[in-house]
Design a protein around this motif. Structure first.
Motif, PDB file in Angstrom:
ATOM      1  N   CYS A 145       0.851  -1.288  -0.071  1.00  0.00           N
ATOM      2  CA  CYS A 145      -0.247  -0.021   0.011  1.00  0.00           C
ATOM      3  C   CYS A 145       0.702   1.269  -0.059  1.00  0.00           C
ATOM      4  O   CYS A 145       1.373   1.641   1.088  1.00  0.00           O
ATOM      5  N   VAL A 146       1.095   1.716  -1.255  1.00  0.00           N
ATOM      6  CA  VAL A 146       2.267   3.054  -1.176  1.00  0.00           C
ATOM      7  C   VAL A 146       1.578   4.074  -2.033  1.00  0.00           C
ATOM      8  O   VAL A 146       2.108   5.150  -2.099  1.00  0.00           O
ATOM      9  N   SER A 147       0.335   4.022  -2.342  1.00  0.00           N
ATOM     10  CA  SER A 147      -0.211   5.019  -3.163  1.00  0.00           C
ATOM     11  C   SER A 147      -0.892   6.128  -2.411  1.00  0.00           C
ATOM     12  O   SER A 147      -0.937   7.269  -3.016  1.00  0.00           O
ATOM     13  N   GLY A 148      -1.009   5.762  -1.063  1.00  0.00           N
ATOM     14  CA  GLY A 148      -1.777   6.893  -0.256  1.00  0.00           C
ATOM     15  C   GLY A 148      -3.494   6.767  -0.363  1.00  0.00           C
ATOM     16  O   GLY A 148      -3.817   7.552   0.346  1.00  0.00           O
ATOM     17  N   GLY A 149      -3.870   5.908  -1.167  1.00  0.00           N
ATOM     18  CA  GLY A 149      -5.267   5.806  -1.025  1.00  0.00           C
ATOM     19  C   GLY A 149      -5.641   4.913  -0.079  1.00  0.00           C
ATOM     20  O   GLY A 149      -4.953   4.338   0.895  1.00  0.00           O
ATOM     21  N   ALA A 150      -6.659   4.210  -0.402  1.00  0.00           N
ATOM     22  CA  ALA A 150      -7.381   3.057   0.307  1.00  0.00           C
ATOM     23  C   ALA A 150      -6.316   1.850   0.191  1.00  0.00           C
ATOM     24  O   ALA A 150      -6.161   1.497  -0.864  1.00  0.00           O
ATOM     25  N   CYS A 151      -6.348   1.241   1.200  1.00  0.00           N
ATOM     26  CA  CYS A 151      -5.373  -0.194   1.234  1.00  0.00           C
ATOM     27  C   CYS A 151      -6.558  -1.244   1.247  1.00  0.00           C
ATOM     28  O   CYS A 151      -6.629  -1.935   2.416  1.00  0.00           O
ATOM     29  N   TRP A 152      -7.102  -1.609   0.008  1.00  0.00           N
ATOM     30  CA  TRP A 152      -8.050  -2.637  -0.028  1.00  0.00           C
ATOM     31  C   TRP A 152      -7.304  -4.080  -0.056  1.00  0.00           C
ATOM     32  O   TRP A 152      -7.771  -5.126  -0.027  1.00  0.00           O
ATOM     33  N   THR A 153      -5.883  -3.784  -0.073  1.00  0.00           N
ATOM     34  CA  THR A 153      -5.236  -4.903   0.033  1.00  0.00           C
ATOM     35  C   THR A 153      -5.416  -5.779   1.375  1.00  0.00           C
ATOM     36  O   THR A 153      -5.767  -7.131   1.531  1.00  0.00           O
ATOM     37  N   ASP A 179     -18.359 -11.925  15.236  1.00  0.00           N
ATOM     38  CA  ASP A 179     -19.293 -11.486  14.208  1.00  0.00           C
ATOM     39  C   ASP A 179     -18.553 -10.890  13.331  1.00  0.00           C
ATOM     40  O   ASP A 179     -17.234 -10.499  13.649  1.00  0.00           O
ATOM     41  N   ILE A 180     -19.096 -10.304  12.130  1.00  0.00           N
ATOM     42  CA  ILE A 180     -18.106  -9.645  11.268  1.00  0.00           C
ATOM     43  C   ILE A 180     -17.484  -8.365  11.750  1.00  0.00           C
ATOM     44  O   ILE A 180     -16.451  -7.964  11.174  1.00  0.00           O
ATOM     45  N   LEU A 181     -18.180  -7.683  12.386  1.00  0.00           N
ATOM     46  CA  LEU A 181     -17.590  -6.448  12.996  1.00  0.00           C
ATOM     47  C   LEU A 181     -16.346  -6.762  13.902  1.00  0.00           C
ATOM     48  O   LEU A 181     -15.383  -6.013  13.964  1.00  0.00           O
ATOM     49  N   GLN A 182     -16.684  -7.867  14.897  1.00  0.00           N
ATOM     50  CA  GLN A 182     -15.669  -7.960  15.596  1.00  0.00           C
ATOM     51  C   GLN A 182     -14.365  -8.842  15.182  1.00  0.00           C
ATOM     52  O   GLN A 182     -13.145  -8.453  15.330  1.00  0.00           O
ATOM     53  N   THR A 183     -14.437  -9.482  13.863  1.00  0.00           N
ATOM     54  CA  THR A 183     -13.252 -10.025  13.038  1.00  0.00           C
ATOM     55  C   THR A 183     -12.389  -8.542  12.441  1.00  0.00           C
ATOM     56  O   THR A 183     -11.628  -8.669  12.265  1.00  0.00           O
ATOM     57  N   ALA A 236      -7.968   1.094   9.726  1.00  0.00           N
ATOM     58  CA  ALA A 236      -9.118   1.290  10.397  1.00  0.00           C
ATOM     59  C   ALA A 236     -10.265   1.681   9.329  1.00  0.00           C
ATOM     60  O   ALA A 236     -11.292   1.062   9.470  1.00  0.00           O
ATOM     61  N   LYS A 237      -9.829   2.596   8.705  1.00  0.00           N
ATOM     62  CA  LYS A 237     -10.996   3.108   7.897  1.00  0.00           C
ATOM     63  C   LYS A 237     -11.609   2.126   6.899  1.00  0.00           C
ATOM     64  O   LYS A 237     -12.682   2.000   6.573  1.00  0.00           O
ATOM     65  N   GLU A 238     -10.617   1.360   6.065  1.00  0.00           N
ATOM     66  CA  GLU A 238     -10.872   0.416   5.364  1.00  0.00           C
ATOM     67  C   GLU A 238     -11.807  -0.700   5.714  1.00  0.00           C
ATOM     68  O   GLU A 238     -12.594  -1.311   5.128  1.00  0.00           O
ATOM     69  N   GLY A 239     -11.225  -0.959   7.089  1.00  0.00           N
ATOM     70  CA  GLY A 239     -12.059  -2.095   7.642  1.00  0.00           C
ATOM     71  C   GLY A 239     -13.614  -1.840   8.068  1.00  0.00           C
ATOM     72  O   GLY A 239     -14.528  -2.548   7.808  1.00  0.00           O
ATOM     73  N   TYR A 240     -13.516  -0.536   8.620  1.00  0.00           N
ATOM     74  CA  TYR A 240     -15.163  -0.069   8.803  1.00  0.00           C
ATOM     75  C   TYR A 240     -15.774   0.197   7.902  1.00  0.00           C
ATOM     76  O   TYR A 240     -16.955  -0.020   7.809  1.00  0.00           O
ATOM     77  N   VAL A 241     -15.170   0.724   6.803  1.00  0.00           N
ATOM     78  CA  VAL A 241     -16.011   0.969   5.461  1.00  0.00           C
ATOM     79  C   VAL A 241     -16.496  -0.551   5.150  1.00  0.00           C
ATOM     80  O   VAL A 241     -17.586  -0.643   4.519  1.00  0.00           O
ATOM     81  N   PHE A 242     -15.681  -1.412   4.994  1.00  0.00           N
ATOM     82  CA  PHE A 242     -16.090  -2.814   4.580  1.00  0.00           C
ATOM     83  C   PHE A 242     -17.128  -3.204   5.176  1.00  0.00           C
ATOM     84  O   PHE A 242     -18.093  -3.918   4.849  1.00  0.00           O
ATOM     85  N   ALA A 243     -17.187  -3.085   6.660  1.00  0.00           N
ATOM     86  CA  ALA A 243     -18.386  -3.615   7.452  1.00  0.00           C
ATOM     87  C   ALA A 243     -19.361  -2.935   7.353  1.00  0.00           C
ATOM     88  O   ALA A 243     -20.649  -3.594   7.293  1.00  0.00           O
ATOM     89  N   ARG A 297      -7.793 -10.459   4.384  1.00  0.00           N
ATOM     90  CA  ARG A 297      -8.475 -10.771   5.554  1.00  0.00           C
ATOM     91  C   ARG A 297      -9.839 -11.363   5.154  1.00  0.00           C
ATOM     92  O   ARG A 297     -10.480 -11.646   6.251  1.00  0.00           O
ATOM     93  N   LEU A 298      -9.967 -11.117   3.889  1.00  0.00           N
ATOM     94  CA  LEU A 298     -11.677 -11.617   3.565  1.00  0.00           C
ATOM     95  C   LEU A 298     -11.939 -13.063   4.155  1.00  0.00           C
ATOM     96  O   LEU A 298     -13.221 -13.039   4.582  1.00  0.00           O
ATOM     97  N   PRO A 299     -11.343 -13.972   3.979  1.00  0.00           N
ATOM     98  CA  PRO A 299     -11.570 -15.176   4.449  1.00  0.00           C
ATOM     99  C   PRO A 299     -11.891 -15.282   5.958  1.00  0.00           C
ATOM    100  O   PRO A 299     -12.712 -15.635   6.363  1.00  0.00           O
ATOM    101  N   PHE A 300     -10.994 -14.642   6.842  1.00  0.00           N
ATOM    102  CA  PHE A 300     -11.318 -14.428   8.190  1.00  0.00           C
ATOM    103  C   PHE A 300     -12.648 -13.586   8.477  1.00  0.00           C
ATOM    104  O   PHE A 300     -13.378 -13.883   9.456  1.00  0.00           O
ATOM    105  N   PHE A 301     -12.904 -12.504   7.693  1.00  0.00           N
ATOM    106  CA  PHE A 301     -14.187 -12.025   7.859  1.00  0.00           C
ATOM    107  C   PHE A 301     -15.354 -12.615   7.404  1.00  0.00           C
ATOM    108  O   PHE A 301     -16.396 -12.426   7.836  1.00  0.00           O
ATOM    109  N   THR A 302     -15.067 -13.604   6.618  1.00  0.00           N
ATOM    110  CA  THR A 302     -16.218 -14.533   6.077  1.00  0.00           C
ATOM    111  C   THR A 302     -16.601 -15.652   7.059  1.00  0.00           C
ATOM    112  O   THR A 302     -17.696 -15.751   7.116  1.00  0.00           O
TER     113      THR A 302
END
Length: 365
Positions: free
Chosen positions: A69-77, A312-316, A330-337, A82-87
């Protein structure tokens, strides 16, 4: 004698039809609407470009670590990794095919309800209310039919959120109907029991119910007897939401004119047949918005199970954003949730609106 020739009707003025007419009627119809429209345009121009730049144009989508994550934008990486853990939470990876089958079955039950001409969707819906919870419980828990047993403390993420909300919805509606009928019963004991139940559960916050179910309930059980933590949470959520559902349905019952009750009696219908065939169908149609609002509230309230140790998904998401190997995500995680919750809640809202239009809930003439 004068003759009259009928001419083709003229089209409406261009200022009252098409996109221009819609803009004049909805955005520029009054001085206040003009001011609000200009304010909305200003806010969109001010905030939308930087938001899109952060979320899409300058975002990072590939890589395995924070270093990507080097561009300065959102780190959707972070989200992708972590998507398997969130799921699935801590569900064993070799057994996750069982969860995937559960997701497919749930989609197979829900999606046909959005398709107007889908054949036998009533029977599919009935299966979703009866057989699906049992089938998915066997799939996820295992221990029979050669399936490896997976304890519920391994369940988590979106899977756990859907289990809690779906079971709560399926169980709360019929219990709420019974409680609403009981509160309007002519038998004093039945009415008192139902009223006490409803007021007791509505008088305490859900967080207290979950604490009681997780901490206090085992103290009242005989020695050697215990309930699974997930089961205790399901019971608490179901009882809590049933009380609110009962009041929503009672409002629908009170909205039915007295003449409907008298007409059912005149037809020789007993109490249960008159309720099942005449009163309840009308009452439930009237309170579809309230019922779906309760379902949406239940879906969002499942996040409170984190206080009793269920992921649950928020706690993951919460547990992932404090991982030292990932910084400032944190921003990316909460936006996803938030987006995950919005998808499900918006879908329920849209389905309820479609159901209202189909059943003419507003009784428009």
């Amino acid at each position: 004698m004068a003759t009259f020739e009928l001419k083709e009707a003229l089209p409406p003025p261009s200022s009252t039809a098409g996109p221009i007419g819609w803009i004049r009627a909805n955005l520029l119809s009054s001085p206040l609407n003009i001011v609000l429209t200009l304010l909305g345009v200003y806010l969109v121009i001010t905030f939308l470009p930087p938001l899109l730049d952060w979320a899409i144009f300058s975002a990072d989508f590939t890589g395995k670590t924070q270093d990507a994550c080097v561009s300065g934008g959102a780190c959707w990486t972070f989200i992708i990794n972590r998507l398997p853990f969130f799921t699935y939470g801590f569900y064993p990876e070799p057994e996750r095919w069982r969860v995937n089958i559960g997701f497919i079955l749930l989609a197979a039950v829900i999606v046909p309800q959005f398709i107007k001409a889908f054949p036998a969707k009533q029977w599919i819906g009935l299966f979703g209310l009866t057989g699906l919870p049992i089938l998915v419980a066997i799939l996820l828990s295992g221990g029979i039919f050669g399936l490896e047993s997976v304890p519920t403390d391994k369940w988590g993420g979106l899977m756990l959120t859907l289990v809690l909300s779906y079971v709560g919805i399926v169980a709360a509606l019929p219990i709420g109907v019974v409680l609403a009928l009981g509160r309007r019963s002519q038998m004093p004991i039945v009415r008192m029991v139902c009223t006490t139940f409803i007021e007791l559960w509505r008088g305490v916050p859900l967080i207290s119910v979950l604490f009681m179910a997780s901490v206090m309930l085992p103290l009242f059980l005989p020695e050697g007897v215990s309930f699974d933590k997930l089961l205790r949470a399901l019971i608490g959520i179901t009882m809590f939401q049933s009380a609110y559902m009962a009041e929503v349905i009672r409002g629908g019952l009170q909205a039915i004119p007295r003449g409907q009750y008298e007409a059912a009696s005149a037809l020789g219908l007993g109490y249960w047949r008159s309720m099942g065939l005449v009163i309840l169908p009308q009452a439930l149609k009237l309170v579809i918005p309230g019922i779906v609002n309760t379902f949406i509230s239940l879906f969002k309230d499942t996040t409170l199970v984190l206080i009793i140790g269920l992921f649950d998904i928020l706690q993951t998401v919460n547990s992932s954003i404090v991982d030292p190997s990932w910084n400032n995500v944190a921003k990316e995680g909460y936006v996803f949730a938030a987006f995950s919750f919005w998808i499900f809640c918006f879908s329920m809202s849209r389905y309820s609106q479609a159901l209202e239009r189909k059943l003419h809930t507003g009784h428009k003439r």
